[in-house]
Design an enzyme around this catalytic site. Structure first.
Site, mmCIF file in Angstrom:
data_model
loop_
_atom_site.group_PDB
_atom_site.id
_atom_site.type_symbol
_atom_site.label_atom_id
_atom_site.label_comp_id
_atom_site.label_asym_id
_atom_site.label_seq_id
_atom_site.Cartn_x
_atom_site.Cartn_y
_atom_site.Cartn_z
ATOM 1 N N THR A 177 -1.669 -2.895 -2.957
ATOM 2 C CA THR A 177 -2.712 -1.689 -3.401
ATOM 3 C C THR A 177 -4.248 -2.544 -3.210
ATOM 4 O OG1 THR A 177 -1.431 -0.680 -4.862
ATOM 5 C CG2 THR A 177 -3.734 -0.644 -5.217
ATOM 6 N N ARG A 226 7.008 10.683 -5.903
ATOM 7 C CA ARG A 226 6.748 9.602 -6.727
ATOM 8 C C ARG A 226 5.202 9.156 -6.970
ATOM 9 N NH1 ARG A 226 4.222 4.195 -6.566
ATOM 10 N NH2 ARG A 226 4.799 2.839 -8.537
ATOM 11 N N GLY A 277 2.465 6.605 -8.436
ATOM 12 C CA GLY A 277 2.055 5.246 -9.266
ATOM 13 C C GLY A 277 0.647 5.372 -10.013
ATOM 14 N N ASP A 278 0.386 4.277 -10.300
ATOM 15 C CA ASP A 278 -0.998 4.315 -11.311
ATOM 16 C C ASP A 278 -2.087 4.335 -10.525
ATOM 17 O OD1 ASP A 278 -0.295 1.425 -10.313
ATOM 18 O OD2 ASP A 278 -2.078 0.806 -11.468
ATOM 19 N N THR A 302 -3.719 -3.302 -9.835
ATOM 20 C CA THR A 302 -2.375 -3.307 -8.991
ATOM 21 C C THR A 302 -1.168 -4.002 -9.181
ATOM 22 O OG1 THR A 302 -1.931 -4.414 -6.626
ATOM 23 C CG2 THR A 302 -3.126 -5.478 -8.098
ATOM 24 N N GLY A 303 0.161 -3.202 -8.930
ATOM 25 C CA GLY A 303 1.144 -3.624 -9.522
ATOM 26 C C GLY A 303 2.213 -2.594 -9.697
ATOM 27 N N GLY A 346 3.606 0.466 -10.706
ATOM 28 C CA GLY A 346 2.916 1.365 -11.136
ATOM 29 C C GLY A 346 3.155 2.070 -12.430
#
Length: 332
Positions: free
Chosen positions: A197, A225, A227-228, A248-249, A251
């Site tokens: 990301t 799906r 994510g964050d 970033t990670g 999510g």
């Protein structure tokens, strides 16, 4: 191995109190960027590949710096820094995005203006060359905050954003990652080892903050799906009263913690003088739940910092006080 790394601008501490007061009265700008965090081993990256990542990070940093140094807005700087990262196949955003289980590249992005907390986000788009620009158009040209899939694509056509064919986004290394995942019954984490990301946060000379994030998600993601990265408050948040954050990670964990908003709330309510503490504490919560990744943060005072609980994060920062650096691994 260190579980938390923090780097923050501290040059101001070296001057006398009168000089410090004078400096604070002068306009200043600050910028931080990231290109993903994860399990990164300096012994497993070739000098050539490392140089390519560093050059790409510096290129993005330079694009944002040019806007801020000339008196431009934090919003424009964030977009200017993210666009070259979206266009670079080294990162999991735009061109070079990972593949879904069905073999498509589905893109997410979000952006937020700290002046009025206006925000825009998109998820599951497949033909928008620079999703961060679409997220910003949602913010400025629609009555909504978050658009998805076909509706977001239809809106993009109305605001005449540049599109690209599936071939633009698809790269062979990402396709191989999906094939390996399916063949060996691996998880997304086992295949990727990092979250590519991209994001940027900025403070401009008018004292305004902005944040933006863009991603292709996780390899082999299924069932729509999300994510964050496109979720305001989880992957992106900006508020002139506290800070600007891009994450970033993994999510799912960043959404559960509400990472970006949580950091900003802590700075506004209790930790204004210790932004690194607030960021580290929130990332520790992510770690406790089982997630990993990192954040970049810029404060109204111009502090630019990182916090991550992985072995590395592609990152960079620059300030009007002369800071300019890019780094990859935790020890740097």
């Amino acid at each position: 191995m260190k579980t938390m790394i923090r780097l923050f601008v501290a040059a101001a501490f070296a001057v006398s109190a009168p000089a410090l007061a004078q400096d604070r009265a002068e306009p200043r700008w600050s910028l931080a960027i990231h290109g993903g965090a994860g399990t990164l081993d300096p012994e497993k990256i070739t000098p050539e590949r490392r140089a390519a990542y560093e050059a790409s990070l510096q290129n993005a940093l330079d694009a944002g710096k040019a806007i801020l140094a000339s008196g431009g807005s934090a919003m424009d700087a964030v977009k200017a820094a993210i666009i070259p990262l979206e266009d670079d196949p080294l990162f999991n955003a735009g061109r070079g995005a990972v593949f879904t289980w069905e073999g498509r590249n589905e893109l997410d992005a979000s952006i937020m203006d700290g002046r009025d907390r206006s925000a825009g986000a998109v998820t599951g788009v497949t033909s928008i060359k620079n999703p961060i620009l679409l997220a910003d158009k949602v913010r400025t040209d629609s009555p909504h905050v978050f658009l998805m899939g076909e509706g977001a694509e239809e809106f993009a056509s109305q605001v005449q954003l540049e599109t690209a064919s599936p071939e633009w986004f698809a790269t062979e290394p990402r396709r191989e990652s999906l094939e390996r995942m399916k063949a060996d019954a691996l998880s997304s984490i086992d295949v990727d080892h990092k979250f590519g990301t991209v994001g940027a946060v900025a403070l401009d000379m008018d004292g305004n903050l902005a944040a933006g994030t863009s991603t292709g998600g996780m390899t082999g993601k299924r069932w729509g799906r999300i994510g964050d990265a496109p979720v305001i408050g989880a992957g992106t948040y900006a508020d002139n009263r506290s800070c600007a954050v891009s994450a970033t990670g993994w999510g799912e964990f960043f959404i559960r913690v509400g990472v970006a908003k949580e950091i900003c709330s802590r700075l506004r309510l209790s930790n204004a003088d210790q932004p690194h503490v607030a960021a580290d504490e929130v990332m520790a919560e992510v770690k406790e739940l089982g997630g990993d990744g990192g954040v970049i943060v810029v404060t109204p005072k111009g502090e630019a910092l990182y916090s991550f609980n992985t072995t590395g994060m592609y990152r960079g920062r620059a300030t009007s006080e002369g800071v300019n650096e890019v780094a990859i691994f935790a020890a740097e």
